[in-house]
Motif scaffolding. Structure first.
Motif, PDB file in Angstrom:
ATOM      1  N   PRO A 192       0.820  -1.214   0.000  1.00 26.15           N
ATOM      2  CA  PRO A 192       0.000   0.000   0.000  1.00 26.15           C
ATOM      3  C   PRO A 192       0.854   1.265   0.000  1.00 26.15           C
ATOM      4  CG  PRO A 192       0.083  -0.910   2.210  1.00 26.15           C
ATOM      5  CD  PRO A 192       0.847  -1.871   1.322  1.00 26.15           C
ATOM      6  N   GLY A 193       1.489   1.552  -1.106  1.00 29.20           N
ATOM      7  CA  GLY A 193       2.408   2.677  -1.179  1.00 29.20           C
ATOM      8  C   GLY A 193       1.769   4.018  -0.868  1.00 29.20           C
ATOM      9  N   GLN A 194       0.454   4.136  -1.087  1.00 23.62           N
ATOM     10  CA  GLN A 194      -0.207   5.405  -0.828  1.00 23.62           C
ATOM     11  C   GLN A 194      -0.341   5.702   0.654  1.00 23.62           C
ATOM     12  OE1 GLN A 194      -1.549   2.633  -1.852  1.00 23.62           O
ATOM     13  NE2 GLN A 194      -3.707   2.392  -1.304  1.00 23.62           N
ATOM     14  N   TRP A 195      -0.110   4.696   1.506  1.00 23.94           N
ATOM     15  CA  TRP A 195      -0.287   4.881   2.942  1.00 23.94           C
ATOM     16  C   TRP A 195       1.012   4.812   3.731  1.00 23.94           C
ATOM     17  CZ3 TRP A 195      -4.615   7.034   3.580  1.00 23.94           C
ATOM     18  CH2 TRP A 195      -5.745   6.640   2.873  1.00 23.94           C
ATOM     19  N   GLU A 196       2.131   4.574   3.069  1.00 23.41           N
ATOM     20  CA  GLU A 196       3.331   4.286   3.847  1.00 23.41           C
ATOM     21  C   GLU A 196       3.982   5.515   4.475  1.00 23.41           C
ATOM     22  OE1 GLU A 196       6.296   2.548   1.225  1.00 23.41           O
ATOM     23  OE2 GLU A 196       7.178   4.490   0.923  1.00 23.41           O
ATOM     24  N   LEU A 197       3.717   6.714   3.982  1.00 20.50           N
ATOM     25  CA  LEU A 197       4.437   7.889   4.448  1.00 20.50           C
ATOM     26  C   LEU A 197       4.066   8.248   5.877  1.00 20.50           C
ATOM     27  CD1 LEU A 197       6.345  10.230   3.875  1.00 20.50           C
ATOM     28  CD2 LEU A 197       4.376  11.505   3.002  1.00 20.50           C
ATOM     29  N   SER A 198       5.109   8.427   6.708  1.00 21.59           N
ATOM     30  CA  SER A 198       4.948   8.904   8.074  1.00 21.59           C
ATOM     31  C   SER A 198       5.763  10.180   8.228  1.00 21.59           C
ATOM     32  CB  SER A 198       5.418   7.835   9.060  1.00 21.59           C
ATOM     33  OG  SER A 198       5.262   8.258  10.391  1.00 21.59           O
TER      34      SER A 198
END
Length: 347
Positions: free
Chosen positions: A211-217
């Motif tokens: 789920p690349g769209q959710w990985e950013l922190s």
């Protein structure tokens, strides 16, 4: 390679390294005290790596210093005088006596700096070991006790670890294992390399639909998904990797969030500045993934390659900051991305 990365030279790196190696404080020791009297100075704990804000940053600043010495002739930006000053600074720390103390501390504290610091230390050793420069190869010999320690610790760690750490910070398992694997192969540590390969397949071999769209922190300096792919390209043969990658990130478009640059709101915030590193690590990882995919990765390869330059340019803005929260580490990742993108474009 992007114009921004081409303008980032060996001389720039040498200046950053020398500044870092001269800064004893501030320093984050991360030492677990066992009594009120257990309060040693950073230099007594880590006689080789006691500057650059923390241990792992100091280690990869040494790697950066060695790397630019190795490429200085081709780069054209590092003259004899600067090269001599840099050599002197590195040689003062990379002695057998000092590195034996570092190795002993690692063995006495087996989860400390695992795996991020271990990976940079082994990368330093591997870079020194293949040098044609006699002095640099001597540093490799001095690092042998550290290589012994990390190889032993790595095998024990990966064999007992059931689940990988997947977030975008220092303890990310894929990032550490990727560079450990590279180094152990170069250093001829076949047992440790095999243990890393086995762990990578066990942890990540069946992953799909990341789920690349959710990985950013908000404080990542690694893309968890691209870091995993960057490891698996080292483990799988190219055809096998292309199949794995297309299942892992099956819907990649130019607008995919995992390929977009991110910005930093506060250059003095050490956690926020991690996002500069995210831009740089993504650009280098994309270059290496595209190199491995080759023509078999189309159309993914074209999408990935189109994102590299804008990510690199965004990440390099962090090097324009004079704040130590950026300058104590970012240059290593910029040089890493520069090397990877140059390798891709030299094909």
């Amino acid at each position: 390679m992007s114009n921004a990365l081409q303008a980032f030279t060996a001389a720039d790196c040498a200046s950053v390294v020398l500044d870092n190696l001269s800064r004893s404080y501030p320093y984050a020791a991360h030492h677990v005290q066992l009594s009120p009297d257990d309060n040693p100075s950073p230099q007594s704990l880590h006689p080789a790596f006691f500057t650059s804000f923390d241990w792992h940053s100091c280690v990869h600043m040494h790697w950066l210093g060695v790397s630019v010495l190795e490429t200085a002739d081709d780069d054209g930006g590092l003259g004899a005088a600067a090269s001599g000053v840099l050599r002197e600074a590195l040689a003062a720390n990379l002695t057998a006596d000092k590195l034996d103390v570092e190795a002993a501390y690692l063995l006495d504290n087996p989860s400390w700096e695992r795996p991020y610091g271990w990976a940079w230390l082994m990368r330093l050793a591997a870079t020194c070991s293949v040098s044609e420069d006699e002095q640099i190869r001597g540093w490799s010999e001095a690092l042998e006790s550290c290589v012994d320690a990390v190889a032993e610790l790595t095998v024990k760690w990966v064999e007992k670890t059931e689940y990988p750490v997947r977030h975008g910070l220092h303890s990310n398992s894929a990032f550490g294992v990727a560079y450990l694997l590279d180094a152990f192969r170069v250093l001829g540590r076949d047992d440790a390399a095999a243990a890393c390969e086995k762990a990578a397949r066990r942890w990540f071999g069946s992953d799909m639909d990341w789920p690349g769209q959710w990985e950013l922190s908000g404080q990542d300096f690694l893309s968890a998904g691209l870091t995993e792919a960057d490891l698996m390209r080292r483990v799988l043969d190219p055809d096998e990797f292309a199949q794995w990658f297309n299942a892992f990130l099956p819907v990649l478009e130019p607008g995919s969030r995992i390929l977009q640059p991110v910005s930093v709101a506060d250059e003095t915030d050490g956690h926020m500045t991690h996002l500069h590193g995210l831009n740089l690590t993504r650009s280098g990882q994309l270059a290496r993934i595209v190199t491995t995919l080759g023509d078999g990765g189309a159309p993914s390869s074209a999408v990935l390659e189109s994102a590299m330059d804008r990510l690199a340019a965004a990440g390099l803005t962090g090097l324009q900051s004079e704040d130590f929260m950026s300058s104590h580490w970012l240059a290593s990742f910029a040089w890493d991305a520069r090397q990877s993108m140059a390798a891709l474009h030299s094909q």
